[in-house]
Motif scaffolding. Structure first.
Motif: not given
Lengths: 146, 642
Positions: B413, B416-418, B420-422, B424-425
């Motif tokens: 995760r 994956l978190n990185t 997804k957030s990047y 999205e940004m």
């Protein structure tokens, strides 16, 4: 998305040992007009909480030196009664016991990674909006991320 | 041993031997005959004595009367002398020792000659004679010869007037009394008795012969367990006795043989049963689950070794006791409550398990208990069986597995978190500058790689689990390979101020390995060395080569591994119980993976460690020209970039 103009009091503390998380959330919240402080572990986070008195703390669970759970409890002990704070806890592990614990805690919002920076910002906005309107410290239902 | 055998043995101890028996009969016969002879002679002597006394009495009285009759003329000395001379002649053969005539005053007027001439008996004897008016017989012992003296006396009357007395003394001497004919008679009698002894013995022997046969046969029976029927004339009593004896012994022998046969059968059966019992016990002991069986009143009648080990009691300690006595107070309440719930009442019983952590003495065992009644074919409860399955390892594995999943989840995760957030940004147009956008794209790319590596590792683990991990060998330059690995972890060591030593010889043969897998194998060990060494410690990386292998020694001054844990450190999901080790993140797969990889390469991994001093791992990997990798066609492979 523009932030709400609430002056210097809109301080958010982000605690995570992953630099990418700090980088992206800091950018998102700062773009929205919040003042963002970052810390890389629990001890650092607790220190900055006591010194800066942020209104919102966004934290990871698994961190060196002190984990997010312990840090939350220490913050509860050290919080200023006149300045309530919202704690957003993000975790990348599956821990049923932690989830049950989190549900029982006051002003704690628990979410699993991956998290959307957009949702985190919404949550922070909603919190400050509710805080400003009702002066309540309760976490509103509206804060559930989209 | 049967009762009959015991009886035989007892008889053996007490039965006389044949020679002993015959000799004893002979001796007894000789003794009896001698006794008879002595008795006969004694009776004969007594008879002779009595006869002599009787004869003496009548003779003494008659002679005294005669002398007294002749002496009536008065105390005429010459007459008296003459008279006594006659008496002396007459009485000498009858034992006369003295004779005298006295006047009324007691003076001796005349007396006989010879040994007792002038013999004067004791005063009281003489006095009796003087004072008595009647004939007297007095017996006294002669003080010189100790012979009995029989004295006959009679007063002498003349014209109705007492004028004196006659005294005649006789001795009763046996030698003198036994005549030659008497002695001859006695000798003849003794000879007769003696001569009768052998005849009597012979007759007796003949009559006791059946008894001797009985004795012989008994002896034979006792010593050899053989018996031959005694053959005796059936007409007489002995014959009947022998016949009965034959019948009794024959029956006893038959019974004995039957018993012996039964006993042998029982012995064989007993051995079979004993063997079967041992076998069943061995099977029960070797069952991995604890078994405890109680009887209908709750007494423990069987406990296998596994159960004894779980309870930390010896079997001898608990047999005959109740379950209540077996468990420590901490566990007892829960176990007894469980047993109570599972008791068989009528036809209803709840068949559930209880998982409990036994706290018996030392250590902890997690067991799954089940309790069931033992039912007879008639459905009645004959006892109960308590089963305990040790699920400690299973639970630990479960825990390790859930820890592993939690860890994997975290590891997956995070990138994956990185990502997804990047993303999205970028989508939300939060990033304005081109440089930042580029940085974001790079980060997304790196994190995707990280995710891919992680998934690869997980796949490797999975392949190891399924036994299908394949290695793709290549020739690898060792120096560059090792330096790259060491550099990749050096930063972690720097942060903890750990001293580093990297020792390589000037020349090292090329490795023939799956570069990616071998890198994982070495990195896991090296990463552990840094992770489990406290700040300010030291690590050493050293490589050498021998005939077939490149040997990599990785040592540290870390926390060390306890002797008990060393055999388990290569087990999948194993994590040390040491608090200092547990404080560090880990999934318990690193060393398992390292060992699998080195072994797949034909190498191995070894460890030595001391708590508080540090740990030393040695990995061996095959080198170029190693006989282990014969058949490897190096023409088809280029040297991999390192």
């Amino acid at each position: 998305m523009k932030g709400i103009d609430t002056g210097n009091m809109l301080k958010v503390l982000i605690v995570d040992d992953e630099p990418y998380v700090l980088r992206v959330l800091k950018m998102k919240l700062e773009n929205a007009g919040y003042e963002v402080i970052t810390a890389v572990n629990g001890v650092d986070g607790l220190e900055k909480f006591v010194g800066e008195r942020p209104a919102v703390v966004i934290s990871d669970v698994r961190m060196p030196l002190m984990d997010g759970q312990e840090m939350y409890q220490m913050m509860q002990e050290r919080k200023d009664e006149n300045n309530p704070f919202l704690f957003i806890m993000m975790t990348s592990t599956i821990d049923k016991a932690l989830k049950i614990w989190a549900e029982q805690m006051e002003n704690l919002f628990f979410t699993e990674k991956p998290v959307s920076p957009r949702n985190v910002l919404n949550l922070v906005n909603e919190y400050f909006s509710t805080l400003r309107n009702s002066n309540s410290i309760a976490c509103p239902d509206a804060l559930i991320p989209k | 041993m049967t009762d009959f055998s015991k009886l035989l043995n007892t008889c053996r101890r007490f039965a006389p031997k044949k020679e002993e028996f015959t000799g004893r009969v002979g001796l007894i016969l000789v003794g009896i005959s001698l006794l008879i002879i002595v008795l006969t002679i004694s009776l004969f002597v007594i008879y002779i004595q009595r006869k002599h006394v009787r004869e003496l009495n009548s003779y003494g009285v008659a002679l005294t009367d005669m002398v007294a009759g002749f002496a009536t003329t008065g105390p005429d000395v010459s007459t008296a002398d003459n008279l006594l001379k006659v008496v002396d002649i007459m009485g000498s053969r009858s034992g006369l020792v003295y004779g005298m005539i006295m006047d009324v005053d007691g003076r001796v007027i005349a007396h006989t000659d010879g040994q007792f001439a002038g013999y004067m008996p004791d005063e009281p004897i003489a006095k009796n004679v003087i004072t008595s008016n009647n004939p007297l017989r007095q017996v006294y012992d002669d003080p010189l010869t100790r012979h009995s003296i029989y004295e006959f006396s009679r007063p002498v009357y003349h014209n109705g007037k007492k004028t004196g007395a006659v005294r005649l003394g006789f001795t009763k001497d046996i030698d003198a009394l036994l005549s030659d004919s008497d002695i001859k008679g006695l000798l003849a009698l003794a000879t007769l008795i003696f001569s009768l002894v052998p005849i009597f013995y012979y007759l007796m022997r003949n009559s006791v012969r059946p008894l001797m046969s009985v004795n012989d046969e008994l002896k034979n029976l006792l010593e050899k367990n053989e018996f031959k029927k005694i053959t005796v004339n059936p007409g007489n009593e002995m014959g009947k006795l022998a016949e009965k004896f034959n019948q009794v012994i024959t029956r006893l022998m038959e019974k004995y043989e039957n018993l012996t046969a039964s006993y042998e059968d029982i012995e064989v059966l007993n051995k079979i049963l004993s063997y079967e019992k041992d076998r069943v016990e061995a099977i029960i002991d070797n069952i991995g689950d604890g078994i405890m069986v109680t009887d209908s009143v709750g007494r423990i009648i069987l406990v296998n070794q596994t159960m004894a080990n779980l309870m930390k009691f010896s079997r001898q300690e608990v047999i005959g006791k109740t379950i209540n006595d077996c468990f420590y107070a901490k566990d007892k309440e829960e176990i007894l409550s469980f047993i109570e719930k599972n008791q068989f009442y009528g036809n209803v019983f709840s068949h559930k398990n209880l998982e409990i952590t036994l706290k018996q003495s030392e250590g902890e065992n997690i067991v799954r208990l089940s309790y069931q009644p033992l039912l007879s074919p008639e459905e009645s409860v004959t006892g109960n069986i308590l089963l305990a399955k040790d699920i400690t390892v299973h639970k630990m594995a479960q825990q390790n597995q859930s820890d592993f999943i939690a860890h994997v989840s975290h590891e997956l995760r995070t990138p994956l978190n990185t990502i997804k957030s990047y993303v999205e940004m970028l989508m939300d147009d939060e990033v304005s500058s081109r440089e930042t956008k580029l940085e974001f794209f790079n980060t997304i790319n790196e994190e995707t790689d990280r995710l891919a590596r992680l998934i690869n590792n997980l796949l490797n683990i999975s392949k190891i689990e399924m036994g299908s991990l394949m290695i793709n060998r290549d020739m690898v330059k060792p120096r560059e390979f090792f330096e790259d690995i060491f550099r990749s972890v050096e930063n972690q060591a720097v942060v903890k101020c750990i001293k580093r030593e990297f020792i390589l010889p000037d020349k090292l043969s090329a490795l023939v390995i799956d570069k990616d897998l071998a890198r994982v194998a070495i990195l896991n060990v090296l990463g552990n060395a840094i992770k489990y060494t406290p700040e300010g410690g030291a690590i050493t990386f050293k490589a050498e080569e021998d005939e077939d292998h490149i040997r990599i020694d990785i040592s540290d001054t870390g926390y060390g591994i306890s002797e008990e844990e060393i055999p388990r450190i290569f087990d999948k999901f194993f994590r040390s119980a040491d608090e200092k080790i547990k404080a560090q993140t880990g999934n318990g797969l690193g060393l398992a993976l390292s060992r699998e990889i080195t072994r797949l390469h034909g190498g191995d991994i070894a460890v030595s460690s001391e708590i508080g001093r540090g740990t030393h791992f040695t990995l061996t990997l095959p080198k170029e020209d190693s006989p282990r990798i014969k058949g490897y066609n190096r023409n088809h492979h280029s040297l991999a970039e390192s």
